[in-house]
Design a protein around this motif. Structure first.
Motif, PDB file in Angstrom:
ATOM      1  N   ARG A   7      54.062  50.987  27.494  1.00  0.00           N
ATOM      2  CA  ARG A   7      53.263  50.308  28.478  1.00  0.00           C
ATOM      3  C   ARG A   7      53.842  50.200  29.869  1.00  0.00           C
ATOM      4  O   ARG A   7      53.236  50.385  30.884  1.00  0.00           O
ATOM      5  CB  ARG A   7      52.873  48.703  28.037  1.00  0.00           C
ATOM      6  CG  ARG A   7      52.127  48.163  28.857  1.00  0.00           C
ATOM      7  CD  ARG A   7      51.509  46.528  28.420  1.00  0.00           C
ATOM      8  NE  ARG A   7      52.600  45.914  28.039  1.00  0.00           N
ATOM      9  CZ  ARG A   7      53.039  44.649  27.599  1.00  0.00           C
ATOM     10  NH1 ARG A   7      51.939  44.440  27.102  1.00  0.00           N
ATOM     11  NH2 ARG A   7      54.051  43.938  27.596  1.00  0.00           N
TER      12      ARG A   7
ATOM     13  N   VAL B  57      40.463  51.271  28.078  1.00  0.00           N
ATOM     14  CA  VAL B  57      42.035  51.576  28.008  1.00  0.00           C
ATOM     15  C   VAL B  57      42.583  52.008  29.462  1.00  0.00           C
ATOM     16  O   VAL B  57      42.063  53.026  30.308  1.00  0.00           O
ATOM     17  CB  VAL B  57      42.371  52.856  26.957  1.00  0.00           C
ATOM     18  CG1 VAL B  57      43.887  52.903  27.223  1.00  0.00           C
ATOM     19  CG2 VAL B  57      41.943  52.648  25.810  1.00  0.00           C
ATOM     20  N   ASP B  58      43.210  50.964  30.055  1.00  0.00           N
ATOM     21  CA  ASP B  58      43.926  51.242  31.469  1.00  0.00           C
ATOM     22  C   ASP B  58      45.241  51.542  31.196  1.00  0.00           C
ATOM     23  O   ASP B  58      46.023  51.217  30.355  1.00  0.00           O
ATOM     24  CB  ASP B  58      43.617  49.763  32.100  1.00  0.00           C
ATOM     25  CG  ASP B  58      42.199  49.504  32.252  1.00  0.00           C
ATOM     26  OD1 ASP B  58      41.303  50.070  33.000  1.00  0.00           O
ATOM     27  OD2 ASP B  58      41.604  48.290  31.681  1.00  0.00           O
TER      28      ASP B  58
ATOM     29  N   VAL C 204      47.451  58.525  27.348  1.00  0.00           N
ATOM     30  CA  VAL C 204      46.988  57.578  26.519  1.00  0.00           C
ATOM     31  C   VAL C 204      47.506  57.871  25.369  1.00  0.00           C
ATOM     32  O   VAL C 204      47.876  59.015  24.808  1.00  0.00           O
ATOM     33  CB  VAL C 204      45.577  57.673  26.251  1.00  0.00           C
ATOM     34  CG1 VAL C 204      44.902  56.811  25.387  1.00  0.00           C
ATOM     35  CG2 VAL C 204      44.886  57.288  27.791  1.00  0.00           C
TER      36      VAL C 204
ATOM     37  N   ARG D 231      48.433  49.122  29.975  1.00  0.00           N
ATOM     38  CA  ARG D 231      47.730  48.038  29.073  1.00  0.00           C
ATOM     39  C   ARG D 231      47.922  48.397  27.726  1.00  0.00           C
ATOM     40  O   ARG D 231      47.804  49.758  27.464  1.00  0.00           O
ATOM     41  CB  ARG D 231      46.411  47.871  29.776  1.00  0.00           C
ATOM     42  CG  ARG D 231      46.475  47.097  31.148  1.00  0.00           C
ATOM     43  CD  ARG D 231      46.958  45.927  31.070  1.00  0.00           C
ATOM     44  NE  ARG D 231      46.964  44.956  32.638  1.00  0.00           N
ATOM     45  CZ  ARG D 231      47.657  45.057  33.299  1.00  0.00           C
ATOM     46  NH1 ARG D 231      48.943  45.763  33.222  1.00  0.00           N
ATOM     47  NH2 ARG D 231      47.579  44.547  34.522  1.00  0.00           N
TER      48      ARG D 231
ATOM     49  N   GLY E 298      48.496  54.156  28.925  1.00  0.00           N
ATOM     50  CA  GLY E 298      47.504  53.262  28.407  1.00  0.00           C
ATOM     51  C   GLY E 298      47.666  53.331  26.500  1.00  0.00           C
ATOM     52  O   GLY E 298      47.619  54.235  26.267  1.00  0.00           O
TER      53      GLY E 298
ATOM     54  N   PRO F  25      39.373  53.125  34.521  1.00  0.00           N
ATOM     55  CA  PRO F  25      39.994  53.338  33.174  1.00  0.00           C
ATOM     56  C   PRO F  25      40.450  54.803  32.978  1.00  0.00           C
ATOM     57  O   PRO F  25      39.672  55.774  32.964  1.00  0.00           O
ATOM     58  CB  PRO F  25      39.211  52.558  32.101  1.00  0.00           C
ATOM     59  CG  PRO F  25      37.771  52.812  32.716  1.00  0.00           C
ATOM     60  CD  PRO F  25      37.987  52.917  34.235  1.00  0.00           C
TER      61      PRO F  25
END
Length: 278
Positions: free
Chosen positions: A192, A30-31, A166, A34, A197, A6
């Motif tokens: 996304r 958190v990937d 992220v 996604r 993420g 992740p």
């Protein structure tokens, strides 16, 4: 980094402020590509979790990993350097400055003799907003003239442009109407699809469920649910978020009170209609 590692993983994270327990034993994953939704009412611990992820506060317990390596950030700049960008609810924009100035605020592009490369920043701002599907009439207009949803989207596009892996969004739809909230949700999906993420902090399960892939529900600093989308329905999410057991108990108490009032009213009416003794 392996494909299944992740971008961000929190394991058993806790945070105390003196004697106050703000978070305890919270897990988060958190990937890339996604959306992880963090839901909770006021005081649930969402703000503390944001501050830990963003590098504003250090966690007291547990581990914080970025791309498989443990970290302990001393500042938001360190988190940003590792690709973690946080867009707060107040957005930190200067309303009277044009859109392009806000887009590059703190990261201005310069050319010879330290002069601002205005044309580059205008062109880049327009192109990046268009890439996110945001079509502004003029990037020279003050950012304060934009709607709340448009300002959120400018902040999202800015984070993407400056290399965020992220994206942490703090209640981006909280102060928006239905239409503007829908605009922001579409851009969350767009981020996304670009492989970011996304951590979507919200207290509204109706906004979270359509875009979320994973859901973390917090209550008083503790995790009361951690589910993927195929493990939970919208109604179950709403029930968890609202505290289903607490609502059932409240409904029972209200029914008891209503029944007591009805019985008292009937007794009073019966007494009033009874003829006086001879």
């Amino acid at each position: 980094m392996s494909a299944d590692t992740p971008l961000v993983r929190l394991t058993g994270v806790g945070k105390n402020y003196g004697n106050v327990i703000a978070l305890r034993d919270v897990d988060l994953r958190v990937d890339a590509g996604r959306v992880t939704c963090v839901l909770g009412d006021n005081g649930a611990g969402k703000s503390t979790l944001i501050k830990i992820i963003a590098g504003l506060h250090r966690h007291d317990a547990g581990s914080y990993e970025v791309e498989g390596r443990q970290v302990a950030f001393d500042s938001p700049r360190e988190a940003l350097d590792r690709g973690i960008a946080t867009v707060y609810q107040d957005l930190a924009v200067v309303p009277l400055m044009p859109v392009w100035r806000n887009f590059f605020l703190g990261s201005e592009k310069r050319r010879g003799f330290g002069r601002l490369d205005v044309e580059y920043m205008r062109r880049t701002t327009k192109a990046e907003l268009a890439r996110m599907g945001i079509d502004l009439r003029d990037v020279d207009q003050p950012v304060g003239t934009l709607s709340g949803g448009e300002r959120q989207c400018v902040a999202i596009a800015r984070a993407v442009h400056f290399g965020a892996k992220v994206l942490v969004l703090d209640e981006p739809t909280a102060a928006l109407g239905v239409k503007q909230a829908g605009v922001v949700l579409r851009y969350i999906v767009q981020a996304r699809e670009q492989g970011l993420g996304v951590v979507f902090i919200t207290h509204n399960p109706h906004h979270a469920y359509p875009v979320g892939d994973r859901f973390l529900i917090l209550n008083r600093g503790r995790s009361i649910g951690h589910h993927t989308k195929d493990q939970i329905t919208r109604d179950q999410l709403i029930s968890l978020m609202a505290g289903g057991a607490e609502l059932e108990q409240l409904a029972h108490e209200l029914e008891t009170i209503a029944a007591g009032r009805t019985a008292a009213r009937e007794l009073t009416e019966e007494t009033d209609t009874k003829p006086p003794p001879p």
